[in-house]
Design a protein around this motif. Structure first.
Motif, PDB file in Angstrom:
ATOM      1  N   LEU A   1      49.953 -71.888  49.921  1.00  0.00           N
ATOM      2  CA  LEU A   1      48.701 -71.429  49.701  1.00  0.00           C
ATOM      3  C   LEU A   1      48.345 -70.510  50.747  1.00  0.00           C
ATOM      4  CD1 LEU A   1      46.920 -74.702  48.570  1.00  0.00           C
ATOM      5  CD2 LEU A   1      47.453 -72.686  47.189  1.00  0.00           C
ATOM      6  N   PRO A   2      47.336 -69.312  50.582  1.00  0.00           N
ATOM      7  CA  PRO A   2      46.768 -68.658  51.822  1.00  0.00           C
ATOM      8  C   PRO A   2      46.361 -69.713  52.849  1.00  0.00           C
ATOM      9  CG  PRO A   2      45.785 -68.159  49.795  1.00  0.00           C
ATOM     10  CD  PRO A   2      46.800 -69.313  49.268  1.00  0.00           C
ATOM     11  N   GLN A   3      45.986 -69.021  53.984  1.00  0.00           N
ATOM     12  CA  GLN A   3      45.456 -69.785  55.002  1.00  0.00           C
ATOM     13  C   GLN A   3      43.814 -70.121  54.809  1.00  0.00           C
ATOM     14  OE1 GLN A   3      46.383 -71.304  57.536  1.00  0.00           O
ATOM     15  NE2 GLN A   3      48.342 -70.081  58.155  1.00  0.00           N
ATOM     16  N   ASP A   4      43.199 -69.189  54.179  1.00  0.00           N
ATOM     17  CA  ASP A   4      41.978 -69.517  53.878  1.00  0.00           C
ATOM     18  C   ASP A   4      41.741 -70.275  52.618  1.00  0.00           C
ATOM     19  OD1 ASP A   4      42.486 -67.445  52.009  1.00  0.00           O
ATOM     20  OD2 ASP A   4      40.782 -66.425  52.294  1.00  0.00           O
ATOM     21  N   ALA A   5      42.696 -70.999  51.768  1.00  0.00           N
ATOM     22  CA  ALA A   5      42.541 -71.659  50.443  1.00  0.00           C
ATOM     23  C   ALA A   5      41.750 -72.997  50.573  1.00  0.00           C
ATOM     24  CB  ALA A   5      43.882 -72.200  50.183  1.00  0.00           C
ATOM     25  N   SER A   6      41.091 -73.310  49.840  1.00  0.00           N
ATOM     26  CA  SER A   6      40.273 -74.326  49.711  1.00  0.00           C
ATOM     27  C   SER A   6      41.003 -75.855  49.403  1.00  0.00           C
ATOM     28  CB  SER A   6      38.887 -74.508  48.782  1.00  0.00           C
ATOM     29  OG  SER A   6      39.313 -74.466  47.430  1.00  0.00           O
ATOM     30  N   GLY A   7      40.236 -76.965  49.512  1.00  0.00           N
ATOM     31  CA  GLY A   7      40.789 -78.098  49.059  1.00  0.00           C
ATOM     32  C   GLY A   7      41.219 -78.123  47.657  1.00  0.00           C
ATOM     33  N   ASN A   8      40.089 -77.609  46.821  1.00  0.00           N
ATOM     34  CA  ASN A   8      40.161 -77.481  45.425  1.00  0.00           C
ATOM     35  C   ASN A   8      41.381 -76.644  45.024  1.00  0.00           C
ATOM     36  OD1 ASN A   8      38.113 -79.157  44.743  1.00  0.00           O
ATOM     37  ND2 ASN A   8      36.754 -77.465  44.877  1.00  0.00           N
ATOM     38  N   ASP A   9      41.664 -75.495  46.006  1.00  0.00           N
ATOM     39  CA  ASP A   9      43.063 -74.868  45.352  1.00  0.00           C
ATOM     40  C   ASP A   9      44.283 -75.649  45.561  1.00  0.00           C
ATOM     41  OD1 ASP A   9      41.295 -72.546  44.960  1.00  0.00           O
ATOM     42  OD2 ASP A   9      41.711 -72.037  47.145  1.00  0.00           O
ATOM     43  N   LEU A  10      44.269 -76.404  46.625  1.00  0.00           N
ATOM     44  CA  LEU A  10      45.410 -77.391  46.868  1.00  0.00           C
ATOM     45  C   LEU A  10      45.701 -78.327  45.714  1.00  0.00           C
ATOM     46  CD1 LEU A  10      47.752 -78.472  48.475  1.00  0.00           C
ATOM     47  CD2 LEU A  10      46.308 -79.843  49.535  1.00  0.00           C
ATOM     48  N   ASN A  11      44.417 -79.019  45.310  1.00  0.00           N
ATOM     49  CA  ASN A  11      44.346 -79.892  44.097  1.00  0.00           C
ATOM     50  C   ASN A  11      44.852 -79.478  42.619  1.00  0.00           C
ATOM     51  OD1 ASN A  11      43.592 -81.829  46.145  1.00  0.00           O
ATOM     52  ND2 ASN A  11      41.495 -81.855  45.408  1.00  0.00           N
ATOM     53  N   ARG A  12      44.126 -78.276  42.708  1.00  0.00           N
ATOM     54  CA  ARG A  12      44.478 -77.480  41.321  1.00  0.00           C
ATOM     55  C   ARG A  12      46.095 -77.201  41.424  1.00  0.00           C
ATOM     56  NH1 ARG A  12      41.640 -73.120  41.856  1.00  0.00           N
ATOM     57  NH2 ARG A  12      39.695 -74.438  41.755  1.00  0.00           N
ATOM     58  N   GLY A  13      46.758 -76.616  42.402  1.00  0.00           N
ATOM     59  CA  GLY A  13      48.086 -76.230  42.585  1.00  0.00           C
ATOM     60  C   GLY A  13      48.899 -77.437  42.223  1.00  0.00           C
ATOM     61  N   LEU A  14      48.440 -78.694  42.967  1.00  0.00           N
ATOM     62  CA  LEU A  14      49.150 -80.055  42.615  1.00  0.00           C
ATOM     63  C   LEU A  14      49.085 -80.102  41.318  1.00  0.00           C
ATOM     64  CD1 LEU A  14      48.266 -81.957  45.917  1.00  0.00           C
ATOM     65  CD2 LEU A  14      50.354 -81.065  45.313  1.00  0.00           C
ATOM     66  N   LEU A  15      47.903 -80.282  40.680  1.00  0.00           N
ATOM     67  CA  LEU A  15      48.011 -80.997  39.127  1.00  0.00           C
ATOM     68  C   LEU A  15      48.752 -79.652  38.223  1.00  0.00           C
ATOM     69  CD1 LEU A  15      44.304 -82.038  39.273  1.00  0.00           C
ATOM     70  CD2 LEU A  15      46.314 -83.274  39.187  1.00  0.00           C
ATOM     71  N   ASP A  16      48.518 -78.282  38.634  1.00  0.00           N
ATOM     72  CA  ASP A  16      49.399 -77.389  37.859  1.00  0.00           C
ATOM     73  C   ASP A  16      50.618 -77.626  37.716  1.00  0.00           C
ATOM     74  OD1 ASP A  16      46.938 -76.053  37.071  1.00  0.00           O
ATOM     75  OD2 ASP A  16      47.189 -74.471  38.503  1.00  0.00           O
ATOM     76  N   LEU A  17      51.240 -78.002  39.177  1.00  0.00           N
ATOM     77  CA  LEU A  17      52.697 -78.307  39.169  1.00  0.00           C
ATOM     78  C   LEU A  17      53.148 -79.355  38.349  1.00  0.00           C
ATOM     79  CD1 LEU A  17      55.622 -78.034  40.531  1.00  0.00           C
ATOM     80  CD2 LEU A  17      54.429 -79.674  42.286  1.00  0.00           C
TER      81      LEU A  17
ATOM     82  N   ALA B   1      50.022 -92.026  43.029  1.00  0.00           N
ATOM     83  CA  ALA B   1      50.490 -90.995  41.933  1.00  0.00           C
ATOM     84  C   ALA B   1      49.553 -89.894  42.342  1.00  0.00           C
ATOM     85  CB  ALA B   1      50.367 -91.392  40.501  1.00  0.00           C
ATOM     86  N   LEU B   2      49.858 -88.492  42.276  1.00  0.00           N
ATOM     87  CA  LEU B   2      49.150 -87.615  42.763  1.00  0.00           C
ATOM     88  C   LEU B   2      47.781 -87.247  42.106  1.00  0.00           C
ATOM     89  CD1 LEU B   2      51.888 -84.961  43.593  1.00  0.00           C
ATOM     90  CD2 LEU B   2      50.516 -86.311  45.299  1.00  0.00           C
ATOM     91  N   PRO B   3      47.822 -87.349  40.693  1.00  0.00           N
ATOM     92  CA  PRO B   3      46.418 -87.000  39.957  1.00  0.00           C
ATOM     93  C   PRO B   3      45.583 -88.436  40.428  1.00  0.00           C
ATOM     94  CG  PRO B   3      48.501 -87.270  38.336  1.00  0.00           C
ATOM     95  CD  PRO B   3      48.962 -87.466  39.807  1.00  0.00           C
ATOM     96  N   ASN B   4      45.916 -89.480  40.645  1.00  0.00           N
ATOM     97  CA  ASN B   4      45.073 -90.589  40.825  1.00  0.00           C
ATOM     98  C   ASN B   4      44.466 -90.407  42.272  1.00  0.00           C
ATOM     99  OD1 ASN B   4      45.640 -91.650  38.315  1.00  0.00           O
ATOM    100  ND2 ASN B   4      47.096 -93.069  38.983  1.00  0.00           N
ATOM    101  N   LEU B   5      45.583 -90.049  43.181  1.00  0.00           N
ATOM    102  CA  LEU B   5      45.092 -89.771  44.665  1.00  0.00           C
ATOM    103  C   LEU B   5      44.025 -88.759  44.753  1.00  0.00           C
ATOM    104  CD1 LEU B   5      46.071 -90.922  47.400  1.00  0.00           C
ATOM    105  CD2 LEU B   5      47.623 -88.877  47.540  1.00  0.00           C
ATOM    106  N   ILE B   6      44.481 -87.552  43.997  1.00  0.00           N
ATOM    107  CA  ILE B   6      43.312 -86.394  44.150  1.00  0.00           C
ATOM    108  C   ILE B   6      42.128 -87.023  43.618  1.00  0.00           C
ATOM    109  CG2 ILE B   6      42.853 -84.105  43.035  1.00  0.00           C
ATOM    110  CD1 ILE B   6      45.907 -83.635  43.108  1.00  0.00           C
TER     111      ILE B   6
END
Length: 178
Positions: A137-153, A71-76
């Motif tokens: 996400l932009p090329q220079d995005a961080s892992g936290n940006d990805l995690n935040r984007g997944l959780l926001d979704l 599950a994405l939240p648990n995985l993150i």
């Protein structure tokens, strides 16, 4: 001497034939006993079914645990590593899903084809979500940006996560075995 030798040979042959006959009779008795045990087990299906039911129930239990682990939240929460880029985090998340799935792949022999399809589709769906969010996400995005984007979704669209549906489907299948 020839007659003595002949008598010894006849006695020896008789003993040998007797030993062979005894071995054959003993093997037949063992075979009949083994066949009787199989027949007894077949006439008492509860004795032979219980171990396979337990294996099936354990397989459903492991698949429910797998659904929870991917599950994405648990995985993150489990694999999050600060300082990674979005692409590195994407790779780490998808690799973790794949490893969890491969670790439990043998469970498919104990569960229904439908239950296995549910798990495989859930794995594919989570991988697809990770890849889609990462692609925006932009090329220079961080892992936290990805995690935040997944959780926001997931917060904006709770139906995007099928964890509860998958867990309920697996629980339903397991309860049918009881």
């Amino acid at each position: 001497m020839d007659s003595t030798l002949l008598i010894v040979a006849i006695v020896f042959a008789s003993l040998l034939a007797g030993a062979l006959a005894w071995l054959l009779i003993r093997q037949r008795r063992q075979l009949k006993a083994a066949e009787q045990k199989v027949a007894d087990k077949a006439s008492h299906p509860d004795n032979s079914v219980i171990p396979s039911r337990q294996l099936q129930l354990q397989a459903y239990e492991r698949l429910i645990l797998l659904a929870d682990r991917i599950a994405l939240p648990n995985l993150i929460q489990r694999v999050n590593q600060p300082g990674l880029s979005a692409r590195e985090m994407q790779s780490l998340l998808t690799l973790s899903i794949r490893q969890e799935f491969e670790h439990n792949i043998t469970q498919q022999i104990f569960v229904s084809a439908e239950a296995w399809d549910v798990i495989r589709n859930y794995k594919d769906q989570n991988t697809l979500i990770i890849n889609q969010v990462a692609s925006f996400l932009p090329q220079d995005a961080s892992g936290n940006d990805l995690n935040r984007g997944l959780l926001d979704l997931l917060v904006q669209n709770p139906k995007a996560s099928l964890q509860n549906v998958v867990s309920e489907a697996l629980s339903y299948e397991a309860k049918k075995l009881l």
